[in-house]
Design a protein around this motif. Structure first.
Motif, PDB file in Angstrom:
ATOM      1  N   TRP A 247       0.848  -1.173  -0.080  1.00 42.96           N
ATOM      2  CA  TRP A 247       0.111  -0.104   0.028  1.00 42.96           C
ATOM      3  C   TRP A 247       0.918   1.266   0.217  1.00 42.96           C
TER       4      TRP A 247
ATOM      5  N   GLY B  85     -13.135   1.724   0.510  1.00 38.25           N
ATOM      6  CA  GLY B  85     -13.970   1.677  -0.588  1.00 38.25           C
ATOM      7  C   GLY B  85     -13.559   2.089  -1.919  1.00 38.25           C
TER       8      GLY B  85
ATOM      9  N   ASP C 179     -18.226   0.610  -5.645  1.00 41.08           N
ATOM     10  CA  ASP C 179     -19.337  -0.135  -4.992  1.00 41.08           C
ATOM     11  C   ASP C 179     -20.239   1.083  -4.559  1.00 41.08           C
TER      12      ASP C 179
ATOM     13  N   ASP D  46     -10.728   5.871   1.953  1.00 39.45           N
ATOM     14  CA  ASP D  46      -9.508   5.315   1.300  1.00 39.45           C
ATOM     15  C   ASP D  46      -8.242   6.032   1.640  1.00 39.45           C
ATOM     16  N   LEU D  47      -6.989   5.533   1.068  1.00 42.56           N
ATOM     17  CA  LEU D  47      -5.724   6.288   1.372  1.00 42.56           C
ATOM     18  C   LEU D  47      -5.983   7.583   0.120  1.00 42.56           C
TER      19      LEU D  47
ATOM     20  N   VAL E   4      -6.147   7.825  -3.795  1.00 47.65           N
ATOM     21  CA  VAL E   4      -7.341   7.518  -4.388  1.00 47.65           C
ATOM     22  C   VAL E   4      -8.268   8.496  -4.683  1.00 47.65           C
TER      23      VAL E   4
ATOM     24  N   HIS F 257      -8.935   8.552   4.771  1.00 53.83           N
ATOM     25  CA  HIS F 257      -8.713   7.947   6.296  1.00 53.83           C
ATOM     26  C   HIS F 257      -7.918   6.747   6.035  1.00 53.83           C
TER      27      HIS F 257
ATOM     28  N   PHE G  30      -7.421   3.452   7.767  1.00 52.28           N
ATOM     29  CA  PHE G  30      -8.365   2.633   8.863  1.00 52.28           C
ATOM     30  C   PHE G  30      -7.664   2.142  10.162  1.00 52.28           C
ATOM     31  N   PHE G  31      -6.501   2.391  10.419  1.00 57.75           N
ATOM     32  CA  PHE G  31      -5.725   2.283  11.733  1.00 57.75           C
ATOM     33  C   PHE G  31      -6.054   3.476  12.734  1.00 57.75           C
TER      34      PHE G  31
ATOM     35  N   LEU H  95     -13.480  -6.934   1.110  1.00 56.15           N
ATOM     36  CA  LEU H  95     -12.134  -7.140   0.373  1.00 56.15           C
ATOM     37  C   LEU H  95     -10.841  -6.343   0.955  1.00 56.15           C
ATOM     38  N   ILE H  96     -11.005  -6.137   2.504  1.00 53.81           N
ATOM     39  CA  ILE H  96     -10.171  -5.333   3.093  1.00 53.81           C
ATOM     40  C   ILE H  96      -9.213  -6.263   4.181  1.00 53.81           C
TER      41      ILE H  96
ATOM     42  N   ASP I 166      -5.937  -8.820   3.847  1.00 54.74           N
ATOM     43  CA  ASP I 166      -4.669  -8.352   3.444  1.00 54.74           C
ATOM     44  C   ASP I 166      -3.969  -8.014   4.601  1.00 54.74           C
ATOM     45  N   TRP I 167      -4.589  -8.327   5.574  1.00 54.50           N
ATOM     46  CA  TRP I 167      -3.797  -8.187   6.781  1.00 54.50           C
ATOM     47  C   TRP I 167      -3.500  -9.289   7.951  1.00 54.50           C
TER      48      TRP I 167
HETATM   49  C1  LIG Z   1      -8.235  -5.056  -2.017  1.00 50.56           C
HETATM   50  S1  LIG Z   1      -8.793  -3.348  -2.179  1.00 50.56           S
HETATM   51  C2  LIG Z   1     -10.542  -3.436  -1.764  1.00 50.56           C
HETATM   52  C3  LIG Z   1     -11.331  -2.182  -2.378  1.00 50.56           C
HETATM   53  C4  LIG Z   1     -12.777  -2.260  -2.355  1.00 50.56           C
HETATM   54  N1  LIG Z   1     -13.291  -2.516  -0.954  1.00 50.56           N
HETATM   55  C5  LIG Z   1     -13.519  -3.401  -3.253  1.00 50.56           C
HETATM   56  O1  LIG Z   1     -13.899  -4.394  -2.674  1.00 50.56           O
HETATM   57  O2  LIG Z   1     -13.175  -3.189  -4.425  1.00 50.56           O
HETATM   58  C6  LIG Z   1      -8.065  -2.764  -0.450  1.00 50.56           C
HETATM   59  C7  LIG Z   1      -8.241  -1.269  -0.246  1.00 50.56           C
HETATM   60  O3  LIG Z   1      -7.786  -0.873   1.014  1.00 50.56           O
HETATM   61  C8  LIG Z   1      -7.224   0.341   0.893  1.00 50.56           C
HETATM   62  N2  LIG Z   1      -6.450   0.665   1.773  1.00 50.56           N
HETATM   63  C9  LIG Z   1      -5.140  -0.065   2.404  1.00 50.56           C
HETATM   64  N3  LIG Z   1      -4.460   0.243   3.442  1.00 50.56           N
HETATM   65  C10 LIG Z   1      -5.407   1.383   3.904  1.00 50.56           C
HETATM   66  C11 LIG Z   1      -5.477   2.020   5.056  1.00 50.56           C
HETATM   67  N4  LIG Z   1      -4.640   1.982   5.929  1.00 50.56           N
HETATM   68  N5  LIG Z   1      -6.538   2.915   5.466  1.00 50.56           N
HETATM   69  C12 LIG Z   1      -7.493   2.990   4.312  1.00 50.56           C
HETATM   70  N6  LIG Z   1      -7.560   2.209   3.125  1.00 50.56           N
HETATM   71  C13 LIG Z   1      -6.380   1.402   2.971  1.00 50.56           C
HETATM   72  C14 LIG Z   1      -6.504   0.236  -0.414  1.00 50.56           C
HETATM   73  O4  LIG Z   1      -6.196   1.376  -1.132  1.00 50.56           O
HETATM   74  C15 LIG Z   1      -7.506  -0.359  -1.507  1.00 50.56           C
HETATM   75  O5  LIG Z   1      -8.270   0.434  -2.072  1.00 50.56           O
END
Ligand SMILES: C[S@@+](CC[C@H](N)C(=O)[O-])C[C@H]1O[C@@H](n2cnc3c(N)ncnc32)[C@H](O)[C@@H]1O
Length: 446
Positions: A221, A276, A281, A298-299, A302, A323, A325-326, A340-341, A344-345
């Motif tokens: 990211w 998002g 969406d 989102d970051l 975006v 924003h 999200f942490f 789908l968030i 990734d963690w």
């Molecule tokens: C796999 S994508 C999913 C996007 C969307 N929810 C979808 O279903 O199409 C993960 C998203 O998380 C965002 N992201 C990653 N780290 C983030 C953070 N710390 N705060 C906010 N958004 C973050 C990325 O920029 C990306 O848009």
């Protein structure tokens, strides 16, 4: 048992049978079969779940036929010899946009392509000579140095579709190099331990990017947000946004979010789409349900894509807020989408992210988790086609390399919410193996 083993001929017979079933389905449903010609359809449109499974069983039989026809040793040798050059050639063509250097309805010479992609002609010839063996482009006079290049359907699909191009860039250009250092990262950080390290400083990605020559990036990211200079900064994030929207298109996921919740029943409500993306969406949801007000978070990089794409008639109901999200959730809403968030963690980071939601949550707030079921867990169902399982196991290994994360079955999601806070109450689960998507709804009982 030897007699239950597939043979070249039994596989060939199975392939004939499966292709007949598949082509009958296409004919009955008026779905045009792609060819290798540049003007061919770029994909099979709207396959039924059954036809999709038939096609993937065909893919399994074809790979078995390939393995057996080569034999055990040469099937390994041939694979090892070519798989990385194949991927690299595709990555180079994509990175330098060879797709638009050749007209879709004509041809281009090697010198013309070299000029358009700004690379030495010798490099262009060598990359394209490998690419044509993969049916990416073709020569008008195969093997002749005077030959021109024209598109095949596979290269034309990339010329026609920015989302497919963004997918290749996000998956190959960002994630493949970290995957190649996985043995080193595992040796360094996880060898002899009972479980994979959960430390985000000990991912394969972080190892690759720790030396500074490629830039110092802790997560992908961070690379997506910061790669590029000046106006170009964030180009990878903008690509990723396009990739996310394309995933929805290729897997026909338009309905997933609309069906994930009884949006009509909630009437006038505020929604936050956490992570998002650029609102693909949120736009669909707001268009269908005019009483919803949606904040997309989102970051920062975006935001420009959001602003460029938000439809005029939604501007008063759909907004974007950068924003992380942490950080504590600043918006008090009725419903939060987390799509789908979290996959990734690693667990403890997912827990941290959920705890950061708590300051914004009012009693009764809903959290709608939407995740890809890359790991079905223990199941009574018959095993899926190997090529379908491979889609899940491939993304599982990719997120291991990037984040030390894992694909999780539904039970594991429930546990993560419980670990974050006992006041997250599991309200509803809908796991659909045909769409590979699970929807898990929680209510905040704070
Ligand atoms: C796999 S994508 C999913 C996007 C969307 N929810 C979808 O279903 O199409 C993960 C998203 O998380 C965002 N992201 C990653 N780290 C983030 C953070 N710390 N705060 C906010 N958004 C973050 C990325 O920029 C990306 O848009």
């Amino acid at each position: 048992m030897a007699d239950s083993q597939p043979t070249l001929n039994s596989l060939a017979a199975k392939i004939t049978e499966l292709s007949e079933t598949f082509t009958r389905y296409l004919k009955d449903n008026n779905i045009q079969q792609p060819t290798f010609a540049a003007d061919s359809p770029t994909s099979y449109s709207s396959l039924s779940p059954e036809a999709f499974v038939t096609r993937q069983l065909l893919a399994d039989a074809l790979s078995d036929l390939w393995y057996l026809s080569q034999g055990p040793s040469e099937s390994i040798y041939n694979y090892v010899h070519s798989c990385i050059p194949d991927a690299s050639a595709l990555n180079i063509l994509n990175h330098f946009d060879f797709w638009s250097a050749v007209p879709l309805d004509g041809t281009a010479s090697y010198p013309e392509i070299a000029q358009r992609v700004s690379l030495p002609e010798d490099v262009v010839r060598r990359v394209l000579r490998h690419a044509v063996t993969l049916r990416l482009f073709e020569e008008t006079d195969p093997g002749k140095s005077s030959s021109n290049i024209r598109h095949t359907s596979r290269s034309a699909a990339l010329a026609r579709n920015a989302g497919l191009k963004a997918l290749v860039s996000s998956v190959l250009d960002v994630a493949s190099a970290p995957m190649m250092v996985m043995p080193e990262a595992l040796r360094k950080y996880s060898r002899g331990k009972p479980a994979l390290t959960q430390d985000m400083d000990e991912t394969s990605f972080a190892l690759l990017y720790s030396g500074g020559k490629l830039g110092n990036h802790k997560t992908s990211w961070d690379l997506l947000e910061n790669d590029g200079e000046g106006e170009n900064k964030g180009w990878r994030q903008r690509d990723f946004v396009s990739f996310m929207a394309y995933i929805k298109e290729i897997f026909h996921l338009e309905g997933v979010l609309l069906d994930a919740y009884d949006w009509k029943a909630v009437g006038k409500a505020s929604v936050v789409d956490v992570g998002g993306s650029a609102g693909h969406d949120a736009f669909a949801l707001a268009q269908k349900f005019p009483e919803l007000t949606i904040t997309v978070q989102d970051l920062p990089q975006v935001q420009t894509v959001f602003e460029a794409n938000v439809p005029e008639d939604l501007k008063d109901r759909v907004s974007f807020v950068a924003h992380d999200f942490f950080q504590p959730q600043p918006v008090q809403a009725d419903i939060y989408i987390i799509k789908l968030i979290l996959h990734d963690w690693p667990d403890h980071e997912a827990v941290k992210m959920l705890r950061a939601m708590i300051p914004g949550l009012k009693p009764g707030a809903r959290l709608v988790l939407i995740e890809y079921i890359g790991n079905q867990g223990e199941t009574e169902e018959p095993a899926l086609a190997r090529s379908i399982q491979n889609m899940g196991t491939a993304s599982d290994l990719r997120i291991m390399a990037l984040f030390n994360a894992r694909e999780r079955p539904v039970d594991a999601w429930a546990k993560i919410f419980r670990d974050a806070d006992e006041r997250f109450e599991l309200a509803h689960v809908n796991a659909n193996p045909l769409t590979f998507i699970s929807v898990v709804e929680f209510v905040w009982r704070g």
